[in-house]
Design an enzyme around this catalytic site. Structure first.
Site, PDB file in Angstrom:
ATOM      1  N   ASP A 192      29.669  93.830  27.023  1.00  0.00           N
ATOM      2  CA  ASP A 192      29.568  94.793  25.970  1.00  0.00           C
ATOM      3  C   ASP A 192      30.722  95.877  26.569  1.00  0.00           C
ATOM      4  O   ASP A 192      30.927  95.990  27.846  1.00  0.00           O
ATOM      5  CB  ASP A 192      28.310  95.714  26.091  1.00  0.00           C
ATOM      6  CG  ASP A 192      28.235  96.821  25.145  1.00  0.00           C
ATOM      7  OD1 ASP A 192      28.251  96.387  23.993  1.00  0.00           O
ATOM      8  OD2 ASP A 192      28.122  97.876  25.736  1.00  0.00           O
TER       9      ASP A 192
ATOM     10  N   GLU B  98      33.807  92.301  24.211  1.00  0.00           N
ATOM     11  CA  GLU B  98      33.586  93.218  22.928  1.00  0.00           C
ATOM     12  C   GLU B  98      34.800  94.353  23.231  1.00  0.00           C
ATOM     13  O   GLU B  98      34.260  95.119  24.153  1.00  0.00           O
ATOM     14  CB  GLU B  98      32.283  93.639  22.865  1.00  0.00           C
ATOM     15  CG  GLU B  98      32.024  94.656  21.413  1.00  0.00           C
ATOM     16  CD  GLU B  98      31.902  96.153  21.770  1.00  0.00           C
ATOM     17  OE1 GLU B  98      31.963  96.851  20.978  1.00  0.00           O
ATOM     18  OE2 GLU B  98      31.466  96.498  23.004  1.00  0.00           O
TER      19      GLU B  98
END
Length: 631
Positions: free
Chosen positions: A311, A354
């Site tokens: 993330d 990401e």
């Protein structure tokens, strides 16, 4: 084998930043020698603490006789409680800070934690589960995921489905409910929003405290192992959403662990993540590197996780709280080191970044200067396409490049096309409700969009509920609106469409074998902005294996539309979004067309086809057998 006292070699590696199984040193462990109980050992890193005591349910939360011994100047503390197996007991560390303040902290390496809102760690041995996924593990190591279909179903376990009383399904219950559904729909993998222990439900796990502690919301760590094991037995891979960039600042957690910046940067501007109210990990600190890289290895070793979606990589690559973008060399080195360690442990692991920036070489090996991930979310494609789809059909001709632009960079990285939770929450509306037009047109356009998405180069990720056209945006405190499929046939038809589309994708090699190769894609006509029709070819590894795709982003119907094709043969339309079974209302149905000589669209032959309003269709030479499967 665990030893009663940490070894000098373990300590050296930890402080060097290369102890990638530091979970064997830190945390609570039941120590045995020749199967005879030695005791329960507790080890923690608190470099600036004056003193560390162990408190828990076994000593009435009084640590006066349970002081840990400081092993070295770098601040590793340990205590062996002899001849006691404290499995199941609650505990915390009572830390005396440099200024004499007393903190009660959960164990950063705890393998299990109390159910929120309680925050104590639990002594929990992880050994003993008998895995049955050997076939899956052998299979994935034999295959190259780059040349295989990859369609990820992104899940928030707490809101996928709930019981009638509103309580959460357990890992065991999810195994019975979720796995058959994922299998039936045809997804190849699931991606679980973070499962690390976290205090606040609505952070969805992105603001964690217990990185080694599988959240107790759904059951025990062994029950999570069972869930993942059953996924693997059904040929479903499991990816964990993972947050090595920042952590929550709750008092019992990692923040200011010994009263000073321990896991986080010392400087305020570097430490404080003001957007999320969290603290950034100090990725230049070697002990933090050991902590985080070990955590990735931990999830793979004990839980057989197949990979990680990392993330907020952009938040790591660049220093926070700065008006200009300044690269963070500590984060760059950490990410390279992380990926190298993960692939050394399991070369078939999925490491997915990401990353919303244009940082170069994200999915290139570290040996050539890359960050070492094997996949990156294609945020540019996602933003452009969702922006394009929200336009009225009449406006789309003026924004034609939003569809074509992604093909200028589609092969610069190994991309996954994400339609994630981020796009259907916080007022952004569901994918279905982003579509313009009346009720029926919204469904027509969503099917068209999904068709284009499925045939665009790159692997796929879809957030739960999108497969049946969830009408409302994601409501993280409620379950998905499953009743829509009982009350409204259009949603059931959308689910049937997606099931058939996914099946078609997974058995059509031209749609996935050359996802990351320029010669796997070829435009037929990228310039028909007036009619907003796009046509292109996807190619498989075999020279004669190709699929022709047509997408009509307007409500106009076209009869005898002329399109250039590469071969003189009979073509069949083997998939179309306008079938009545899917909710399509067009009179145009699947059919055949024969190509004839005559150059068109730069191709030596052409054929005439009918195109439905908001129609998506796939064509292939009729004479060939196409479905080679994905085993």
């Amino acid at each position: 084998m665990l030893v009663a006292t940490p070894t000098d070699y373990q300590l050296h590696l930890f402080h060097e930043g290369t102890y990638y199984k530091s979970f064997e040193l830190f945390g609570s462990h039941i120590v045995k020698k020749r199967r005879k109980l030695v005791g329960t050992r507790f080890t923690v890193w608190a470099p600036n603490a004056q003193n560390v005591r162990l408190i828990g349910s076994f000593n009435n939360w009084n640590g006066s006789s349970y002081e840990l011994e400081r092993l070295n100047e770098e601040g590793v503390w340990t205590l062996l409680i002899p001849e006691q197996d404290l499995s199941g007991h609650l505990y915390k560390y009572e830390i005396v800070t440099p200024n004499g303040e007393i903190l009660h902290k959960a164990d950063p390496y705890a393998f299990y934690s109390e159910m929120r809102p309680n925050t104590a760690s639990i002594v929990y041995p992880l050994n003993g589960y008998k895995w049955k996924d050997a076939n899956w593990r052998r299979k994935k190591k034999r295959q190259s995921i780059y040349e295989k279909p990859l369609f990820i179903y992104e899940l928030h376990l707490a809101s996928w489905k709930k019981k009638q009383d509103g309580s959460l399904y357990t890992y065991e219950e999810l195994a019975d409910e979720l796995i058959p559904y994922v299998k039936e729909m045809g997804f190849t993998h699931i991606e679980l929003l973070p499962l690390v222990e976290h205090p606040y439900d609505r952070s969805w796990g992105y603001q964690g405290t217990g990185y080694y502690s599988a959240t107790s919301r759904y059951g025990t760590p062994h029950e999570l192992m069972m869930f993942i094991d059953k996924c693997h037995q059904e040929d479903i891979g499991v990816i964990l959403d993972w947050v090595p960039g920042h952590f929550c600042k709750d008092a019992h957690g990692l923040y200011m662990f010994d009263g000073t910046p321990t896991f986080e940067y010392a400087a305020y501007n570097d430490r404080e993540n003001e957007v999320w109210g969290t603290a950034n990990f100090d990725l230049g600190k070697t002990e933090v590197q050991s902590y985080l890289i070990s955590n990735a290895i931990f999830w793979m070793e004990y839980f057989h996780i197949d990979g990680f979606r990392v993330d907020a990589v952009a938040n790591m690559l660049y220093w926070p709280n700065s008006e200009e973008l300044h690269a963070n060399p500590f984060a760059i080195n950490f990410l390279k080191k992380l990926n190298e360690a993960v692939y050394e442990f399991d070369y078939s692991a999925l490491m997915i970044a990401e990353d919303s920036t244009d940082w170069p070489l994200v999915t290139k090996p570290t040996s050539v200067g890359g960050l070492g991930f094997n996949y990156k979310w294609n945020m540019g494609w996602m933003n452009d396409m969702l922006s394009y789809m929200t336009l009225s059909p009449e406006q789309r001709r003026n924004h034609h490049n939003k569809v074509t632009f992604s093909l200028l960079y589609a092969f610069s990285e190994n991309f996954i096309l994400p339609l994630s939770h981020d796009e259907v929450v916080h007022g952004k509306r569901s994918l279905l409700n982003k579509m313009p037009g009346d009720y029926s047109e919204k469904f027509d356009q969503l099917r068209l969009f999904y068709g284009y998405y499925m045939t665009h180069p790159g692997k796929k990720l879809l957030f739960m509920g999108s497969e049946f056209g969830q009408w409302d945006e994601w409501k993280d405190q409620d379950q998905l609106d499953w009743m829509l499929m009982d009350k409204f046939n259009t949603h059931k038809q959308m689910q049937i469409f997606m099931k058939e589309l996914i099946k078609t994708y997974t058995v059509t090699p031209a749609l996935f074998e050359k996802d990351h190769e320029q010669d796997g894609f070829e435009w037929i006509d990228a310039n028909n902005s007036n009619q907003s029709i796009f046509s292109f070819i996807r190619k498989g590894k075999k020279d004669d294996e190709f699929v022709i795709i047509l997408c009509n982003f307007t409500k106009e119907q076209y009869v005898n539309y002329k399109i250039g094709v590469p071969e003189l043969t009979n073509y069949e339309e083997f998939f179309t979004s306008s079938r009545s079974e899917y909710g399509g209302s067009s009179s145009i149905q699947s059919k055949e067309s024969s190509s004839v000589e005559g150059e068109y669209h730069g191709k030596p032959f052409h054929m005439m086809v009918d195109i439905a309003p908001f129609g998506f269709s796939m064509w292939r030479p009729k004479r060939r057998r196409w479905e080679r499967g994905n085993s």
